[in-house]
Design a protein around this motif. Structure first.
Motif, PDB file in Angstrom:
ATOM      1  N   UNK A 147      68.700  89.454  37.470  1.00 13.90           N
ATOM      2  CA  UNK A 147      68.728  89.549  36.009  1.00 13.90           C
ATOM      3  C   UNK A 147      69.092  88.197  35.408  1.00 13.90           C
ATOM      4  N   UNK A 148      68.427  87.839  34.307  1.00 12.19           N
ATOM      5  CA  UNK A 148      68.833  86.689  33.488  1.00 12.19           C
ATOM      6  C   UNK A 148      68.759  87.117  32.032  1.00 12.19           C
ATOM      7  N   UNK A 149      69.563  86.488  31.191  1.00  9.00           N
ATOM      8  CA  UNK A 149      69.528  86.853  29.769  1.00  9.00           C
ATOM      9  C   UNK A 149      68.615  85.910  28.985  1.00  9.00           C
ATOM     10  N   UNK A 150      68.476  86.189  27.699  1.00 12.85           N
ATOM     11  CA  UNK A 150      67.590  85.384  26.849  1.00 12.85           C
ATOM     12  C   UNK A 150      68.073  83.938  26.760  1.00 12.85           C
ATOM     13  N   UNK A 151      69.377  83.776  26.700  1.00  8.44           N
ATOM     14  CA  UNK A 151      69.932  82.425  26.597  1.00  8.44           C
ATOM     15  C   UNK A 151      69.620  81.602  27.843  1.00  8.44           C
ATOM     16  N   UNK A 152      69.470  82.251  28.977  1.00  4.07           N
ATOM     17  CA  UNK A 152      69.135  81.549  30.222  1.00  4.07           C
ATOM     18  C   UNK A 152      67.805  80.809  30.061  1.00  4.07           C
ATOM     19  N   UNK A 153      66.824  81.508  29.507  1.00  7.65           N
ATOM     20  CA  UNK A 153      65.514  80.883  29.287  1.00  7.65           C
ATOM     21  C   UNK A 153      65.614  79.754  28.279  1.00  7.65           C
ATOM     22  N   UNK A 159      61.610  81.137  32.607  1.00 10.05           N
ATOM     23  CA  UNK A 159      61.450  82.518  32.149  1.00 10.05           C
ATOM     24  C   UNK A 159      61.893  83.490  33.231  1.00 10.05           C
ATOM     25  N   UNK A 160      62.170  84.778  32.877  1.00 12.07           N
ATOM     26  CA  UNK A 160      62.547  85.770  33.894  1.00 12.07           C
ATOM     27  C   UNK A 160      61.502  85.907  34.998  1.00 12.07           C
ATOM     28  N   UNK A 161      60.199  85.805  34.652  1.00  8.28           N
ATOM     29  CA  UNK A 161      59.146  85.943  35.663  1.00  8.28           C
ATOM     30  C   UNK A 161      59.245  84.869  36.746  1.00  8.28           C
ATOM     31  N   UNK A 162      59.764  83.705  36.365  1.00 10.63           N
ATOM     32  CA  UNK A 162      59.846  82.595  37.311  1.00 10.63           C
ATOM     33  C   UNK A 162      61.006  82.742  38.295  1.00 10.63           C
ATOM     34  N   UNK A 163      62.012  83.545  37.968  1.00  7.65           N
ATOM     35  CA  UNK A 163      63.210  83.572  38.809  1.00  7.65           C
ATOM     36  C   UNK A 163      63.588  84.950  39.315  1.00  7.65           C
ATOM     37  N   UNK A 164      63.344  86.023  38.533  1.00  9.84           N
ATOM     38  CA  UNK A 164      63.788  87.364  38.937  1.00  9.84           C
ATOM     39  C   UNK A 164      63.052  87.805  40.199  1.00  9.84           C
TER      40      UNK A 164
END
Length: 550
Positions: A147-153, A159-164
């Motif tokens: 999980x990552x939050x919006x602030x992470x991006x 983006x979440x697709x790149x890391x989750x």
């Protein structure tokens, strides 16, 4: 709105808590976040001793020692904060205050402790972590990002697709292994890792905490706090303070290298002029040492125990010139009363300012906005441009030119005083040794010959830069600068200096030249300059800071 006032308003509204103290340990600024976190009213603590007001403060210690204390965890009753304390120095390296920047991280720590099942509580966790401005990433027990939050991006650019779902085998921070992988291996908190992101070079503070459920390791939560904006604001605040330099001169004639006859004559003229009340015009190329000479004149004169006040007009439009020179309660003429006022880049003085300066030179006072300014300041003007030529073109007041040019001292460029280079280079080397904490005893004969043969278009400033770069090229065991440590300083067949450095360095030199020339064209007006160059004003300010023009 004044630059300093604008910066203070920004600092007052940001989420991070900020406290500033002066050299007397008195609180001179406390923003809203600091007031809320410490639960103390701002109006009652301003101008009080920090040690009398804030429990367990260490700002007074940082003020005395000059040693920063970065990213310290501190308990404030039921609250937990991450705080950094550091000294504030003027351009001369003197400590003039200290600052603390801190943030309440209680909620983030509680989050890591209370989440017992990442997958079952994912929706709740998402709502919580998306509400914070800090970048948060959560990994499972194998180190895979879940999980990552919006602030992470926003902070990292990923983006979440790149890391989750992917193993955190790489890390977004320069020079460090993955914090989640390290936490999974050691099962210990990893706190206060200050670094730059490899994705966008932002300065960040990283904390990763393990998550245990009934004593069993289940993963880790990482918090990336973007501190680049805070550090930029602090740098802008320091730049504003540097604009109005501390009211003292630190250089004497003994600090000026004058092995050459031409510089001996300059010092002779300057000493004669110092013992008169006549205003002085210093004419010389940028970087030739005009301000150092002005300070020496002041310290040689009967005004030596009075203020020496300096202002550079290079980046000031007419409005800012008027504000600094005449409008503030502590305008420069009042601050320099009975002392010396040094005005650098006089050729950029706006027509209105020229008119008021002429009035002062004729009358000993100035009427401005229905107020009378009376001062006994001696003015030393400095310019890299020929004012007589500008006068003939109608770009400089004829009356003012003849008034200020009675005593004109031409400061020669470094290429016309090559005999001074060896001694000057050794003086600079001594200063740089202290800066870099190195012990470099000498400059070899072959290196010194190169320095003496070069034409130095950037004058003393360029010599300082070249020696600084040479020191950076030395190994730990080197104790002497040789020709192999120097950047390429050769000249071509026409006697003109070659472009030096890497392509990036050459482009930066040319970019700096273009910006300076455009600022001159618009008399320091940054809005007009940005428009001419096709930049936003914000982007122009960024380039000015990056190129060392602020």
């Amino acid at each position: 709105m004044k630059n300093e006032e604008m910066i203070m308003r920004i600092l007052d509204d940001i989420q991070e808590a900020v406290i500033l103290i002066n050299e007397n340990e008195e609180i001179i600024f406390l923003n809203n976040s600091a007031s809320n976190i410490l639960n103390i009213p701002k109006e009652k603590v301003l101008h009080t001793k920090v040690t009398d007001t804030i429990t367990d403060t260490r700002l007074h210690i940082v003020l005395k020692t000059g040693i920063p204390e970065l990213d310290r965890i501190q308990n404030l009753g039921k609250k937990v904060i991450v705080t950094s304390r550091f000294p504030i120095k003027n351009e001369n390296g003197e400590i003039i205050g200290a600052a603390a920047i801190f943030r309440d991280v209680t909620s983030i720590q509680k989050l890591a402790e209370e989440v017992t099942n990442l997958r079952e509580l994912e929706s709740l966790l998402r709502a919580i972590i998306d509400s914070t401005y800090d970048a948060i990433s959560v990994a499972d027990e194998e180190g895979r990002i879940v999980m990552v939050n919006k602030a992470y991006t926003k902070v990292t650019g990923l983006s979440p697709k790149e890391v989750v779902g992917k193993l955190a085998s790489y890390d977004i921070a320069e020079g460090h292994e993955s914090m989640h992988i390290k936490c999974a291996r050691e099962k210990e908190p990893i706190l206060n890792v200050k670094t730059k992101l490899s994705t966008n070079k932002k300065e960040v503070l990283i904390n990763v905490n393990p998550i245990f459920v009934k004593g069993e390791f289940k993963g880790s939560v990482g918090v990336i706090h973007d501190i680049s904006e805070i550090e930029r604001l602090i740098r802008e605040l320091e730049a504003t303070k540097r604009l109005l330099k501390k009211d003292q001169a630190k250089y004497d004639f003994e600090d000026i290298t004058c092995e050459s006859e031409i510089m001996k004559n300059v010092v002779f003229q300057a000493k004669k002029a110092a013992n008169t009340n006549v205003n002085i015009l210093l004419y010389g190329e940028p970087g030739s040492g005009k301000e150092i000479l002005a300070q020496a004149i002041h310290n040689y004169s009967k005004r030596r125990n009075e203020p020496f006040v300096s202002v550079n007009l290079l980046l000031l439009d007419e409005k800012k010139q008027l504000e600094i020179l005449f409008e503030n309660k502590e305008n420069l003429f009042l601050r320099a009363d009975n002392g010396t006022l040094f005005i650098d880049n006089t050729y950029l003085m706006s027509p209105k300012v020229q008119e008021l300066i002429l009035e002062y030179l004729n009358e000993g006072s100035i009427y401005y906005k229905k107020k009378k300014i009376v001062s006994n300041a001696k003015i030393i003007f400095a310019t890299p441009e020929n004012l007589k030529e500008l006068m003939s073109l109608g770009k400089f007041s004829r009356e003012l030119y003849y008034k200020i040019s009675v005593v004109t001292i031409e400061v020669p460029p470094l290429r016309e005083r090559r005999e001074d280079i060896p001694k000057m280079a050794m003086q600079i080397l001594h200063i740089l040794n202290q800066k870099h904490e190195k012990v470099v005893f000498n400059i070899s004969e072959d290196a010194m010959n190169i320095l003496k043969e070069y034409d130095w278009p950037g004058n003393i400033r360029e010599l300082e830069n070249v020696l600084d770069r040479a020191l950076m090229n030395l190994s730990q065991s080197d104790t002497m600068i040789t020709s192999r440590h120097l950047p390429d300083l050769k000249v071509n067949e026409n006697g003109k200096n070659k472009l030096n450095g890497t392509l990036k360095e050459i482009l930066e030199q040319y970019e700096k030249y273009i910006i300076i020339e455009t600022l001159k064209e618009f008399q320091g007006n940054k809005t007009a300059t940005a428009k001419k160059l096709g930049l936003t004003v914000r982007n122009l300010y960024y380039k000015l800071e990056k190129l060392g023009l602020k």
